[in-house]
Design an enzyme around this catalytic site. Structure first.
Site, PDB file in Angstrom:
ATOM      1  N   ASP A 147      -2.452  -1.858  -3.621  1.00  0.00           N
ATOM      2  CA  ASP A 147      -3.031  -0.901  -3.767  1.00  0.00           C
ATOM      3  C   ASP A 147      -2.237   0.430  -4.681  1.00  0.00           C
ATOM      4  O   ASP A 147      -2.416   0.928  -4.921  1.00  0.00           O
ATOM      5  CB  ASP A 147      -3.740  -0.398  -2.825  1.00  0.00           C
ATOM      6  CG  ASP A 147      -3.716   1.221  -2.554  1.00  0.00           C
ATOM      7  OD1 ASP A 147      -5.535   0.853  -3.578  1.00  0.00           O
ATOM      8  OD2 ASP A 147      -4.159   1.725  -2.078  1.00  0.00           O
ATOM      9  N   HIS A 172      -5.061   2.534  -5.520  1.00  0.00           N
ATOM     10  CA  HIS A 172      -4.326   3.872  -4.354  1.00  0.00           C
ATOM     11  C   HIS A 172      -4.908   3.931  -3.945  1.00  0.00           C
ATOM     12  O   HIS A 172      -5.381   5.633  -4.255  1.00  0.00           O
ATOM     13  CB  HIS A 172      -4.136   4.794  -5.633  1.00  0.00           C
ATOM     14  CG  HIS A 172      -2.342   5.057  -5.300  1.00  0.00           C
ATOM     15  ND1 HIS A 172      -0.803   5.246  -5.499  1.00  0.00           N
ATOM     16  CD2 HIS A 172      -2.629   5.640  -3.869  1.00  0.00           C
ATOM     17  CE1 HIS A 172      -0.617   5.908  -4.363  1.00  0.00           C
ATOM     18  NE2 HIS A 172      -1.188   5.797  -3.628  1.00  0.00           N
ATOM     19  N   ILE A 173      -6.693   3.577  -3.311  1.00  0.00           N
ATOM     20  CA  ILE A 173      -7.047   3.793  -2.374  1.00  0.00           C
ATOM     21  C   ILE A 173      -6.982   4.648  -0.882  1.00  0.00           C
ATOM     22  O   ILE A 173      -7.595   4.110   0.437  1.00  0.00           O
ATOM     23  CB  ILE A 173      -8.429   4.155  -2.542  1.00  0.00           C
ATOM     24  CG1 ILE A 173      -8.343   2.610  -2.653  1.00  0.00           C
ATOM     25  CG2 ILE A 173      -8.856   4.051  -4.063  1.00  0.00           C
ATOM     26  CD1 ILE A 173     -10.008   1.616  -2.647  1.00  0.00           C
ATOM     27  N   GLY A 174      -5.676   3.858  -1.003  1.00  0.00           N
ATOM     28  CA  GLY A 174      -5.967   3.686   0.773  1.00  0.00           C
ATOM     29  C   GLY A 174      -5.649   4.500   1.637  1.00  0.00           C
ATOM     30  O   GLY A 174      -6.262   4.392   2.865  1.00  0.00           O
ATOM     31  N   SER A 175      -6.096   6.360   1.375  1.00  0.00           N
ATOM     32  CA  SER A 175      -6.109   7.489   1.985  1.00  0.00           C
ATOM     33  C   SER A 175      -7.680   7.439   1.593  1.00  0.00           C
ATOM     34  O   SER A 175      -7.491   9.149   1.345  1.00  0.00           O
ATOM     35  CB  SER A 175      -4.962   8.572   2.199  1.00  0.00           C
ATOM     36  OG  SER A 175      -5.337   8.821   0.638  1.00  0.00           O
ATOM     37  N   THR A 201       1.245  -0.974   0.318  1.00  0.00           N
ATOM     38  CA  THR A 201      -0.051   0.164  -0.102  1.00  0.00           C
ATOM     39  C   THR A 201       0.291   1.225   0.138  1.00  0.00           C
ATOM     40  O   THR A 201       0.495   1.976   0.163  1.00  0.00           O
ATOM     41  CB  THR A 201      -0.777   0.233   1.266  1.00  0.00           C
ATOM     42  OG1 THR A 201      -0.044   0.015   2.884  1.00  0.00           O
ATOM     43  CG2 THR A 201      -1.786  -1.474   1.112  1.00  0.00           C
ATOM     44  N   ALA A 202       1.837   1.031  -0.476  1.00  0.00           N
ATOM     45  CA  ALA A 202       3.446   2.165   0.059  1.00  0.00           C
ATOM     46  C   ALA A 202       3.505   3.158  -1.481  1.00  0.00           C
ATOM     47  O   ALA A 202       2.583   4.242  -2.268  1.00  0.00           O
ATOM     48  CB  ALA A 202       4.537   1.896   0.014  1.00  0.00           C
ATOM     49  N   ARG A 203       4.106   2.345  -2.545  1.00  0.00           N
ATOM     50  CA  ARG A 203       4.997   2.837  -4.203  1.00  0.00           C
ATOM     51  C   ARG A 203       4.420   1.572  -5.257  1.00  0.00           C
ATOM     52  O   ARG A 203       5.159   0.742  -4.544  1.00  0.00           O
ATOM     53  CB  ARG A 203       5.605   3.354  -3.451  1.00  0.00           C
ATOM     54  CG  ARG A 203       5.164   4.945  -2.943  1.00  0.00           C
ATOM     55  CD  ARG A 203       3.952   5.951  -4.460  1.00  0.00           C
ATOM     56  NE  ARG A 203       3.708   7.533  -3.715  1.00  0.00           N
ATOM     57  CZ  ARG A 203       2.788   7.668  -2.572  1.00  0.00           C
ATOM     58  NH1 ARG A 203       1.918   6.439  -2.519  1.00  0.00           N
ATOM     59  NH2 ARG A 203       2.804   9.123  -2.884  1.00  0.00           N
ATOM     60  N   GLU A 241       0.712   4.230 -13.092  1.00  0.00           N
ATOM     61  CA  GLU A 241      -0.691   4.556 -12.108  1.00  0.00           C
ATOM     62  C   GLU A 241      -1.057   5.610 -13.356  1.00  0.00           C
ATOM     63  O   GLU A 241      -0.202   6.735 -12.758  1.00  0.00           O
ATOM     64  CB  GLU A 241      -0.588   4.797 -10.381  1.00  0.00           C
ATOM     65  CG  GLU A 241      -0.141   3.360 -10.414  1.00  0.00           C
ATOM     66  CD  GLU A 241      -0.464   3.422  -8.268  1.00  0.00           C
ATOM     67  OE1 GLU A 241      -0.683   5.057  -8.573  1.00  0.00           O
ATOM     68  OE2 GLU A 241       0.556   2.779  -7.844  1.00  0.00           O
TER      69      GLU A 241
HETATM   70  C1  DGY Z   1      -0.023   9.468  -0.325  1.00  0.00           C
HETATM   71  O1  DGY Z   1      -0.442  10.511   1.194  1.00  0.00           O
HETATM   72  O2  DGY Z   1       0.850   9.654   0.125  1.00  0.00           O
HETATM   73  C2  DGY Z   1      -0.934   8.791  -1.030  1.00  0.00           C
HETATM   74  O3  DGY Z   1      -0.487   7.581  -1.749  1.00  0.00           O
HETATM   75  C3  DGY Z   1      -1.853   9.702  -1.703  1.00  0.00           C
HETATM   76  O4  DGY Z   1      -1.262  10.090  -2.137  1.00  0.00           O
END
Ligand code: DGY
Length: 320
Positions: A263, A286-289, A237-239, A268
């Site tokens: 994620d 990419h919906i972690g936040s 869920t990072a990058r 992307e």
């Molecule tokens: C972050 O804050 O780095 C998340 O991946 C959303 O951009």
């Protein structure tokens, strides 16, 4: 006195935009379009500040062409791999991010992916959804139990620490690899591994929570995957840059990995179409936040940083 002019590059939460419009001369993007390098360079001559997301790329070439009017980039993200911090520092442009406020939301998604990959959620959901669930037996859709297993965390920052806390709720034993060992009150019994290799060897589940830097790019590759226990599960869920996707795919296809929860992707938006052939890879865009609460909190944190900067104070989340 004129209010500072701020370009908010993407459509943010209504509360964030309302507060920004109250306090600044704001340029909004109601269409939520993605900006090119040319857009960024052009807009830098029209504003004192940019409030971007990770979708706007400030690479060295772009940064070199920014107009001297631009004084601060107040990111609406914790990750700043889209910003060349060395180039921005050299230009004297302040850069901030939004740590802390998205840790709970991101750890929720990490746990969702961990559970989903372990218990075959994508496969089960598709089967029922498509009307293909036509039998049941004790050998049907047997997955990997999570409770009591060993979780390895790479990057024990704020998100990693919340993930560890959630994992303890599943009686998991938490191991971690980090640049520095945490003090006992933050470690909460998690076992520190100064060497990545010893962490990998005990990670039935491996969750990535470190930033993408030149040092961490491709940290999950054929060599590191080989060091995991057989049938391990990887969660990212990072990058996307942390993972060599060809190596991950090969490990899924060989059965070395029981599954993965992703994620984040090298490309992307879009992801990796090759992963779609494998329903033991659970994928999210990419919906972690992406919760309403966290979007407000991220927007407010970015605005707090702008407020401090334009009040002549040090922004709390200043990176350069
Ligand atoms: C972050 O804050 O780095 C998340 O991946 C959303 O951009």
């Amino acid at each position: 006195m004129n209010k500072p002019r701020v370009w908010i590059t993407r459509k943010l939460s209504a509360n964030t935009e309302a507060r920004a419009e109250r306090d600044y001369d704001v340029v909004l993007n109601p269409q939520d379009s993605v900006s090119s390098a040319a857009d960024i360079i052009r807009m830098s001559a029209e504003v004192d500040a940019i409030l971007p997301c990770h979708s706007e790329i400030f690479d060295a070439d772009t940064v070199r062409q920014l107009d001297p009017r631009l004084k601060i980039i107040a990111n609406h993200s914790v990750g700043v791999d889209h910003c060349d911090l060395v180039a921005l520092k050299a230009r004297g442009i302040c850069v901030t991010n939004t740590p802390d406020v998205l840790s709970d939301a991101t750890a929720e998604i990490a746990m969702l992916l961990l559970l989903g990959a372990a218990r075959r959620a994508p496969e089960g959901d598709l089967m029922v959804r498509n009307g293909e669930w036509d039998s049941w037996s004790p050998s049907f859709m047997v997955g990997t139990q999570v409770s009591g297993k060993r979780l390895g965390i790479i990057g024990m920052g704020r998100v990693g620490q919340v993930m560890a806390k959630r994992a303890r709720g599943f009686d998991m034993t938490v191991h971690y690899h980090n640049r520095t060992r945490l003090p006992p009150e933050l470690e909460q019994g998690a076992i520190f591994h100064p060497d990545l290799a010893t962490l990998l060897a005990v990670s039935d589940f491996l969750s990535l929570h470190c930033p993408a830097t030149p040092a961490s790019t491709g940290i999950i590759n054929a060599d590191t995957i080989a060091q995991l226990p057989d049938r391990a599960i990887i969660v990212n869920t990072a990058r996307g840059a942390l993972v060599d996707e060809a190596a991950l795919l090969a490990a899924i296809e060989s059965g070395k990995l029981a599954g993965a929860g992703l994620d984040c992707f090298g490309t992307e938006p879009g992801g990796n179409p090759a992963f779609a052939r494998h329903d033991n890879i659970m994928m999210l865009p990419h919906i972690g936040s992406a919760t309403a609460e966290t979007r407000d909190a991220m927007g407010f944190r970015a605005l707090d940083n702008l407020d401090a900067f334009f009040a002549g104070q040090e922004p709390g989340d200043r990176l350069v």
